[in-house]
Design a protein around this motif. Sequence first.
Motif, PDB file in Angstrom:
ATOM      1  N   ASP A 242      46.116  49.895  47.426  1.00 25.15           N
ATOM      2  CA  ASP A 242      46.157  51.324  47.118  1.00 25.15           C
ATOM      3  C   ASP A 242      44.809  51.918  46.757  1.00 25.15           C
ATOM      4  N   GLY A 243      43.740  51.213  47.026  1.00 22.41           N
ATOM      5  CA  GLY A 243      42.441  51.800  46.763  1.00 22.41           C
ATOM      6  C   GLY A 243      41.407  50.764  46.396  1.00 22.41           C
ATOM      7  N   SER A 244      40.219  51.239  46.069  1.00 25.53           N
ATOM      8  CA  SER A 244      39.138  50.337  45.693  1.00 25.53           C
ATOM      9  C   SER A 244      38.248  51.010  44.661  1.00 25.53           C
ATOM     10  N   LEU A 245      37.482  50.207  43.964  1.00 27.67           N
ATOM     11  CA  LEU A 245      36.512  50.711  43.007  1.00 27.67           C
ATOM     12  C   LEU A 245      35.316  49.774  42.971  1.00 27.67           C
ATOM     13  N   GLU A 246      34.169  50.331  42.595  1.00 28.39           N
ATOM     14  CA  GLU A 246      32.954  49.549  42.468  1.00 28.39           C
ATOM     15  C   GLU A 246      32.585  49.443  41.000  1.00 28.39           C
ATOM     16  N   VAL A 247      32.242  48.219  40.579  1.00 31.53           N
ATOM     17  CA  VAL A 247      32.024  47.980  39.156  1.00 31.53           C
ATOM     18  C   VAL A 247      31.116  46.774  38.982  1.00 31.53           C
ATOM     19  N   PRO A 248      30.209  46.782  37.989  1.00 36.53           N
ATOM     20  CA  PRO A 248      29.366  45.611  37.732  1.00 36.53           C
ATOM     21  C   PRO A 248      30.174  44.467  37.139  1.00 36.53           C
ATOM     22  N   VAL A 249      29.713  43.233  37.330  1.00 33.54           N
ATOM     23  CA  VAL A 249      30.469  42.064  36.893  1.00 33.54           C
ATOM     24  C   VAL A 249      29.952  41.529  35.571  1.00 33.54           C
ATOM     25  N   TYR A 250      30.888  40.986  34.815  1.00 33.42           N
ATOM     26  CA  TYR A 250      30.591  40.204  33.609  1.00 33.42           C
ATOM     27  C   TYR A 250      31.193  38.832  33.838  1.00 33.42           C
ATOM     28  N   ILE A 251      30.389  37.801  33.762  1.00 33.42           N
ATOM     29  CA  ILE A 251      30.804  36.444  34.132  1.00 33.42           C
ATOM     30  C   ILE A 251      31.005  35.606  32.871  1.00 33.42           C
ATOM     31  N   HIS A 252      32.197  35.058  32.726  1.00 32.94           N
ATOM     32  CA  HIS A 252      32.449  34.147  31.605  1.00 32.94           C
ATOM     33  C   HIS A 252      33.652  33.272  31.923  1.00 32.94           C
ATOM     34  N   LYS A 253      33.841  32.247  31.104  1.00 29.18           N
ATOM     35  CA  LYS A 253      34.877  31.256  31.370  1.00 29.18           C
ATOM     36  C   LYS A 253      36.232  31.632  30.774  1.00 29.18           C
ATOM     37  N   GLY A 254      36.292  32.706  30.007  1.00 26.02           N
ATOM     38  CA  GLY A 254      37.544  33.080  29.357  1.00 26.02           C
ATOM     39  C   GLY A 254      38.452  33.893  30.239  1.00 26.02           C
ATOM     40  N   ILE A 255      38.673  33.432  31.456  1.00 25.04           N
ATOM     41  CA  ILE A 255      39.527  34.148  32.382  1.00 25.04           C
ATOM     42  C   ILE A 255      40.032  33.153  33.423  1.00 25.04           C
ATOM     43  N   HIS A 256      41.239  33.396  33.932  1.00 27.78           N
ATOM     44  CA  HIS A 256      41.769  32.513  34.977  1.00 27.78           C
ATOM     45  C   HIS A 256      40.927  32.659  36.233  1.00 27.78           C
ATOM     46  N   ILE A 257      40.768  31.582  36.944  1.00 27.71           N
ATOM     47  CA  ILE A 257      39.890  31.558  38.109  1.00 27.71           C
ATOM     48  C   ILE A 257      40.372  32.501  39.219  1.00 27.71           C
ATOM     49  N   ASP A 258      41.682  32.849  39.232  1.00 24.57           N
ATOM     50  CA  ASP A 258      42.234  33.722  40.268  1.00 24.57           C
ATOM     51  C   ASP A 258      42.330  35.181  39.826  1.00 24.57           C
ATOM     52  N   VAL A 259      41.716  35.531  38.708  1.00 23.03           N
ATOM     53  CA  VAL A 259      41.902  36.851  38.104  1.00 23.03           C
ATOM     54  C   VAL A 259      40.584  37.620  38.061  1.00 23.03           C
ATOM     55  N   VAL A 260      40.665  38.914  38.298  1.00 21.76           N
ATOM     56  CA  VAL A 260      39.580  39.844  37.986  1.00 21.76           C
ATOM     57  C   VAL A 260      40.149  40.850  36.992  1.00 21.76           C
ATOM     58  N   ALA A 261      39.520  40.959  35.833  1.00 16.82           N
ATOM     59  CA  ALA A 261      40.014  41.833  34.766  1.00 16.82           C
ATOM     60  C   ALA A 261      39.063  43.012  34.596  1.00 16.82           C
ATOM     61  N   VAL A 262      39.606  44.218  34.684  1.00 21.16           N
ATOM     62  CA  VAL A 262      38.814  45.432  34.493  1.00 21.16           C
ATOM     63  C   VAL A 262      39.398  46.184  33.300  1.00 21.16           C
TER      64      VAL A 262
END
Length: 514
Positions: free
Chosen positions: A411-431
């Motif tokens: 349903d759409g897209s967005l552009e956003v800078p990344v923050y990289i850390h280990k406190g997230i599931h490998i299959d997840v992107v959290a915004v």
Amino acid sequence: IQFSAQYARFRSGDNRGMLVQAEPSMSLTGANADLWVAIRPGTEGIMALGLANVLIHKERMDASALPAETQELIKKYNVSATSRITGIAGDRLIRIARHLKNRSPSLVLAGGPAACHTNGFEAVQAAMILNVLLGNIGETIEASADFAFPQLASVDGGTSDLARFADTAGSGELDALFFDGSNPLFAAPDHLNLNEKFDAIPLKVAFSAFMDETTSRADIVLPMASAIEDWGTHVAAYQSERHEIAFQQPLMESIHPGTRSFGDMLLALNSMRNPGPFDGLEDYYAYLQSAVGSIPGVLRGEDDEGINTSAWNRILQDGRLQMPIDTRALASNISANDMDVKEADPAFPYYLVPTPRSTLYDGRHANIPWLQESPDQISKVVWNSWAEIHPVTAAKLGVEEGDVITVTTTDGSLEVPVYIHKGIHIDVVAVPMGQGHKEYGRYAKGRGVNPLKILSPGSDAKTGELALFGSRAALAATGRAGRLVKMGNTETQHGRKIVATITAEQQRRNEGDS
């Protein structure tokens, strides 16, 4: 407040309680947990059934309290199957199950994120199965009671209400709309088409102190006093030992003469429509005093105005009115349904997880500059949006912290800078939620992105809540380098061991019980 006090007791003393948190992206609660595990969104209920399987078949716990069909369902989710579906290592599942058994009584909760996908209701059912199996009913799970004054009871809302409103807005059934303290045009995903349907409502009236997205589209804006200029009452959604009505009192005179309190505005509108019941009430303060005086046994004795002024003043001094409650008998009817876990889509291999943060929350505080510049508790980022991804994901994309990526859903897209850390599931992107406003003042407008807008259609079949964690996403590097503004430069000691840690057991052996 009572939850905070109970949690403080839980985490203090010689028998300090243990907290285990399973979630797709690390929250502040997860950061303070004794054990944090990353779980694939939508599989929280399967994790609970897998833990029940370990308790029954490895720890030999008595399952006679569970229905036969529930026991059969639990058999499906052995350690291997549960690990494959949830992404949690098998030895960690066994470890969590043993903690639950050995630290009795325990408490298993499935809330918030667990109710934000298509298996939300089933996840709560599965958590309750664990509570029954562990003997927590009547120990850490107590019976509730109906609020003594139903007309003042808290009414819970949810994303299902937002979806129903979107359907009704475009149907022509609404002649007028009044809204206060809500911003549906910001919160609604684009697939609800609320932005287009909103103009179909002939009269839209905003009770608002700020020109947010919804207020800017209203036909009439009634400027409201701030909370520190206003009288009000608050009733918590959860009531435990006593029923309680909290009283909000103004701390200052109104700065702008044209603003009025929400209570005064409703009183004026009702008086115009039906003057009789509101005769003699000059303002909302008088209405509150009269309403409390009508409660039997609260304001005993009468003065010239029919109200015991000293009793009323004591209530205001306490800031609350408390009454004992009669709890109901605790009954549980436990069953479970199997959960549908969708196969991975190669075109959209990741899960989009919009996360609330304690500063901007869902976006209602984005117009406050000192909250914009308050560092996020996990990433330490200020004044912007970011996408949290795992280091493995970053390596696949070939990006470094601050680089801009594209997050795309159906349903759409967005552009956003990344923050990289280990406190997230490998299959997840959290915004994080909260940014991406098109209105709402100079500090909010045009800053960051709103992940709610690109959520894909989907809802929990039982509750109707929108599946906030149910959207699949594709990620792609834009090739543009960027830089996140944040407090603190690094999260690693680079092998220098500036800070050393030991276990509590080691500390006791070294220093003794003192």
